[in-house]
Design an enzyme around this catalytic site. Structure first.
Site, PDB file in Angstrom:
ATOM      1  N   GLN A 112       0.817  -1.219   0.000  1.00 14.97           N
ATOM      2  CA  GLN A 112       0.000   0.000   0.000  1.00 14.97           C
ATOM      3  C   GLN A 112       0.846   1.263   0.000  1.00 14.97           C
ATOM      4  OE1 GLN A 112      -2.587  -0.593   3.404  1.00 14.97           O
ATOM      5  NE2 GLN A 112      -3.744  -2.199   2.368  1.00 14.97           N
ATOM      6  N   HIS A 150      -1.383   0.014   5.699  1.00 16.51           N
ATOM      7  CA  HIS A 150      -2.083   0.989   6.559  1.00 16.51           C
ATOM      8  C   HIS A 150      -1.232   2.211   6.896  1.00 16.51           C
ATOM      9  CE1 HIS A 150      -5.391  -1.959   8.110  1.00 16.51           C
ATOM     10  NE2 HIS A 150      -5.140  -2.100   6.826  1.00 16.51           N
ATOM     11  N   GLU A 195     -15.929   3.363   8.663  1.00 17.80           N
ATOM     12  CA  GLU A 195     -16.630   4.393   9.438  1.00 17.80           C
ATOM     13  C   GLU A 195     -16.488   5.783   8.830  1.00 17.80           C
ATOM     14  OE1 GLU A 195     -14.997   4.465  13.365  1.00 17.80           O
ATOM     15  OE2 GLU A 195     -15.713   2.448  13.864  1.00 17.80           O
ATOM     16  N   TYR A 239     -11.718   7.392  18.877  1.00 20.20           N
ATOM     17  CA  TYR A 239     -12.713   6.764  17.997  1.00 20.20           C
ATOM     18  C   TYR A 239     -12.763   5.236  18.123  1.00 20.20           C
ATOM     19  CZ  TYR A 239     -13.409  11.482  16.514  1.00 20.20           C
ATOM     20  OH  TYR A 239     -13.718  12.829  16.551  1.00 20.20           O
ATOM     21  N   TYR A 248     -10.694 -10.326   9.004  1.00 20.82           N
ATOM     22  CA  TYR A 248     -10.867 -10.946   7.691  1.00 20.82           C
ATOM     23  C   TYR A 248     -11.097 -12.453   7.813  1.00 20.82           C
ATOM     24  CZ  TYR A 248      -9.455  -6.468   5.859  1.00 20.82           C
ATOM     25  OH  TYR A 248      -9.388  -5.131   5.577  1.00 20.82           O
TER      26      TYR A 248
END
Ligand SMILES: [Ca+2]
Length: 440
Positions: free
Chosen positions: A150, A214, A310, A320, A331
């Site tokens: 990523q 991430h 979210e 949060y 997963y």
């Protein structure tokens, strides 16, 4: 496009999902994203247009989401998930402006109809002209990145005083001692637009971590010319708790000056044990950020695990909840931690909205324009898998409607931008840039 053709498009959704899976030979699809791809394969959908006319007869409105939930969680309030389907009535033109690019992770309109666009994997910064579809050569002087999985060259924005300063801000994943970090840097775009001069790194979201997932990586300016940066918790079970810890910049919204210094009014500057740049925490992987033009509030979208993506309104010092609470599952199908979804009861902030199953949300933008009046103040979010653009209608901070656009294109939508002219621009991992406008 007419209403009936939208209905026809919607009925192709099932086919699109199947095709999407077939087309997902994307080598750099990460574990996370391919896991979400499999969510998109769900056997049947109702195949209905879910038009408002149809549902009006049935009392309760149908949701835009036609696939079954993957979790057994119940929302904390009725409007928190599976909002009623809405349908754009304006006839739209959808045009591919550019093709043949790589993953255009970030875009910004730095001059009317001219975009700075990052190429994640090639670590290139390009100028795209929306009027003639031309693409510049790569701009020199961009940073070295770690482009595994990523990672790569991520977001781009320009200083509020760009016309004078020519300053461009980039986010990227960077190798440093001990692993990789999400970094922010800045450089001055040369007058001939061929290079970023004196590029320097101004902020690193430490600690480094040995991983390539991430990174978060979105940036946006506030109205005092400071930057918000989003990060991720680096995905692994052993790193995710760092989202809850105030001595790490993982899983946070970070608030810094243009020199990378913490903003003085940040919520934890008085706390000796906390990093001064932290603005909010308990996030998983924030891939979209924008101001809601109706309220001035800062909204983010964060990628959940299997379900549990979210929408949150960001306020200073708030927690949060990730990874203590989640509306999603691992997963593997296992519960996350103790399998608690309720945020507020556990002392965290409830998301304003969540998706079950996933919408695989990436970049987002509010429609702060009146070119398509019915879209004014709506939120548009790129979906990576399922492959669509999500339109979210919000009233008084409550999501009152949802629509899926371009479901027939079978593209992973990476970033979204609204131009000064009111065109909706969407980049895809398949190398396209779409321009969506009201039909003439
Ligand atoms: Ca949460």
């Amino acid at each position: 496009m007419t209403k009936s053709s939208w209905s026809r498009l919607m009925s192709l959704t099932v086919l699109s999902s199947v095709l999407a899976l077939a087309a997902c030979g994307n080598e750099d699809a990460t574990e996370e994203e391919s896991a979400n791809d499999s969510d998109a394969t769900t056997e049947e959908s109702t195949g209905e247009g879910a038009t408002t006319e149809e549902s009006a007869d049935e009392g309760a409105k149908e949701s835009a989401e036609t696939e079954p939930k993957v979790t057994e969680f119940e929302p904390a309030f009725p409007e928190q998930t599976r909002a009623p389907a809405v349908e754009t009535e304006t006839e739209l033109d959808t045009e591919v402006v550019v093709e043949g690019l790589g993953v255009s992770w970030g875009m910004t309109e730095f001059e009317p109809n001219r975009l700075l666009v990052t190429q994640r994997d090639a670590a290139e910064l390009l100028i795209v002209n929306l009027e003639d579809g031309s693409v510049s050569d790569p701009i020199e002087g961009t940073p070295e990145v770690n482009n595994e999985d990523q990672g790569g060259l991520l977001d781009v924005t320009v200083a509020p005083d760009f016309e004078e300063s020519r300053m461009v801000f980039l986010t990227f994943s960077q190798d440093i001692e001990g692993g990789t970090v999400t970094s922010v840097g800045k450089g001055m775009l040369s007058e001939d637009e061929t290079s970023l001069e004196d590029f320097e790194v101004i902020f690193q979201a430490t600690p480094a971590y040995e991983g390539t997932l991430h990174y978060g990586g979105r940036i946006i300016f506030d109205d005092e010319d400071n930057l918000f940066l989003t990060t991720g918790e680096r995905s692994d079970v052993e790193s995710r708790d760092r989202a809850q810890e105030l001595d790490a910049y993982l899983g946070k919204v970070i608030h810094i000056t243009q020199d990378g210094e913490p903003v003085e009014s940040n919520p934890f500057v008085e706390d000796e044990d906390a990093l001064d740049g932290i603005f909010s925490y308990g996030h998983r992987n924030i891939q979209g950020i924008d101001y809601n033009p109706a309220t001035g509030d800062l909204w983010i979208v964060e990628f959940g695990p299997q379900a549990g993506d979210e929408l949150n309104i960001i306020e200073p010092g708030n927690n949060y909840g990730w990874p203590v609470v989640s509306y999603g599952l691992e997963y593997s199908g296992e519960l996350v931690n103790d399998g608690i979804s309720e945020h507020e009861e556990q002392g965290f902030v409830e998301p304003r909205y969540y998706w079950d199953p996933t919408s695989a949300p990436s970049g987002m933008a509010f429609y702060d324009n009146d070119a398509i009046p019915e879209w004014e103040n709506n939120l548009f979010i790129g979906g990576l898998a399922p492959n669509y653009i999500v339109r979210v209608v919000i009233e008084d901070d409550i999501v009152v409607g949802e629509e899926r656009l371009l479901t027939d294109k079978v593209q992973r939508f990476r970033d979204i931008l609204v131009t000064e002219d009111g065109a909706l621009i969407a980049s895809t991992d398949g190398g396209l840039i779409y321009k969506i406008t009201a039909a003439e």
